[in-house]
Design an enzyme around this catalytic site. Structure first.
Site, PDB file in Angstrom:
ATOM      1  N   ARG A 133      12.654  11.143   5.916  1.00  0.00           N
ATOM      2  CA  ARG A 133      11.941   9.891   6.145  1.00  0.00           C
ATOM      3  C   ARG A 133      12.801   8.928   6.953  1.00  0.00           C
ATOM      4  O   ARG A 133      12.304   8.194   7.811  1.00  0.00           O
ATOM      5  CB  ARG A 133      11.554   9.244   4.818  1.00  0.00           C
ATOM      6  N   ARG A 171       1.969   5.682   4.967  1.00  0.00           N
ATOM      7  CA  ARG A 171       3.330   6.088   4.607  1.00  0.00           C
ATOM      8  C   ARG A 171       4.113   4.895   4.087  1.00  0.00           C
ATOM      9  O   ARG A 171       3.912   3.771   4.544  1.00  0.00           O
ATOM     10  CB  ARG A 171       4.061   6.625   5.834  1.00  0.00           C
ATOM     11  N   ASN A 189       1.283  -5.917   5.861  1.00  0.00           N
ATOM     12  CA  ASN A 189       0.374  -4.852   5.430  1.00  0.00           C
ATOM     13  C   ASN A 189      -0.871  -5.498   4.831  1.00  0.00           C
ATOM     14  O   ASN A 189      -0.822  -6.622   4.341  1.00  0.00           O
ATOM     15  CB  ASN A 189       1.064  -3.985   4.372  1.00  0.00           C
ATOM     16  N   HIS A 247      -3.875  -4.792   1.922  1.00  0.00           N
ATOM     17  CA  HIS A 247      -4.131  -3.943   0.758  1.00  0.00           C
ATOM     18  C   HIS A 247      -5.487  -4.325   0.150  1.00  0.00           C
ATOM     19  O   HIS A 247      -5.753  -5.516  -0.058  1.00  0.00           O
ATOM     20  CB  HIS A 247      -3.006  -4.139  -0.267  1.00  0.00           C
ATOM     21  N   ASP A 251       8.056  -5.044   1.914  1.00  0.00           N
ATOM     22  CA  ASP A 251       9.427  -4.822   1.438  1.00  0.00           C
ATOM     23  C   ASP A 251       9.540  -3.340   1.077  1.00  0.00           C
ATOM     24  O   ASP A 251       8.656  -2.547   1.418  1.00  0.00           O
ATOM     25  CB  ASP A 251       9.784  -5.774   0.286  1.00  0.00           C
TER      26      ASP A 251
HETATM   27  C1  GRF Z   1      -8.038  -0.749   4.548  1.00  0.00           C
HETATM   28  O1  GRF Z   1      -8.938  -0.832   3.471  1.00  0.00           O
HETATM   29  C2  GRF Z   1      -6.701  -1.313   4.152  1.00  0.00           C
HETATM   30  O2  GRF Z   1      -6.773  -2.310   3.178  1.00  0.00           O
HETATM   31  C3  GRF Z   1      -5.976  -0.115   3.619  1.00  0.00           C
HETATM   32  O3  GRF Z   1      -6.411   0.946   4.434  1.00  0.00           O
HETATM   33  C4  GRF Z   1      -7.722   0.695   4.910  1.00  0.00           C
HETATM   34  C5  GRF Z   1      -7.714   0.922   6.394  1.00  0.00           C
HETATM   35  O4  GRF Z   1      -9.000   0.901   6.929  1.00  0.00           O
HETATM   36  N1  GRF Z   1      -4.549  -0.331   3.638  1.00  0.00           N
HETATM   37  P1  GRF Z   1      -9.217   1.001   8.501  1.00  0.00           P
HETATM   38  O5  GRF Z   1      -8.494   2.256   8.989  1.00  0.00           O
HETATM   39  O6  GRF Z   1      -8.649  -0.234   9.135  1.00  0.00           O
HETATM   40  O7  GRF Z   1     -10.683   1.117   8.702  1.00  0.00           O
END
Ligand code: GRF
Length: 203
Positions: free
Chosen positions: A68, A94, A110, A112, A144
């Site tokens: 990695r 990843r 990111n 989520h 992080d």
């Molecule tokens: C999203 O729901 C995001 O929150 C998560 O992965 C998904 C990606 O969706 N981390 P897309 O590829 O942007 O349609």
């Protein structure tokens, strides 16, 4: 930050967030330019979306690297070459390693699909739905070394309806993602996010 801010988007999948961020940039709602889209998955539809928009793409396959760390070192080199100021993870499947986190701490975001710290990990929508929560949502955070543990930039709540299934819930979560990810990027590009310990102040 220079204007427009140089972005790299890392994506492993369908790339609807990438598409939506690119649209917000085109509409001048976000003062940024996507310099490159990088994927660990050559089949990611995100790559096709980038190509259609004329955005340079790179595929970096984990299988081609012994560890990695070696993989992340390659990503770091690509980001340095492209003089990237902000790294945007958009469905990047990843965990990001130490070198990248250290080089881009406070400059890597990111998104989520849950209200962190509830339901981290790769099945957040399913986990929240099966738990039976009445409210879930979306979190944008700096990255992080943990899994979905970094300082929170923006969140939006999404109510779970009585007749929801996982798909209908995820559809509304996506809509919230399309609102707050461009907004978080805009705030960063305009110098309006201030990282203080584990808190992000919006100034
Ligand atoms: C999203 O729901 C995001 O929150 C998560 O992965 C998904 C990606 O969706 N981390 P897309 O590829 O942007 O349609």
């Amino acid at each position: 930050m220079t204007s427009p801010t140089s972005l790299a988007v890392l994506a492993s999948g369908s790339g609807t967030n990438l598409e939506n961020i690119a649209k917000a940039i085109d509409e001048k709602a976000v003062p940024a330019k996507i310099e490159i889209v990088i994927s660990d998955n050559e089949k990611a539809y995100a790559l096709e979306r980038a190509r259609r928009r004329g955005i340079p793409t790179r595929v970096v396959r984990p299988a081609d690297f012994p560890s990695r760390d070696a993989y992340d070192h390659e990503i770091a080199a690509i980001l340095a070459d492209a003089k990237i100021e902000l790294v945007v993870l958009a469905g990047y499947m990843r965990l990001v390693g130490k070198e990248l986190v250290e080089k881009f701490y406070g400059r890597m975001m990111n998104i989520h699909p849950a209200l962190l710290p509830a339901f981290p990990g790769t099945h957040a929508v399913k986990d929240a739905f099966e738990y039976g929560v009445k409210v879930t949502g979306v979190t944008v955070h700096f990255v992080d070394e943990g899994e979905d543990t970094g300082p929170i930039i923006l969140q939006e709540a999404v109510r779970v309806k009585e007749d929801d299934d996982e798909d209908s819930l995820y559809a509304r979560i996506h809509q919230a993602e399309y609102r707050i990810y461009p907004e978080a990027i805009r705030l960063f590009c305009e110098g309006k996010t201030k990282l203080e310990g584990r808190k992000v102040r919006i100034i």
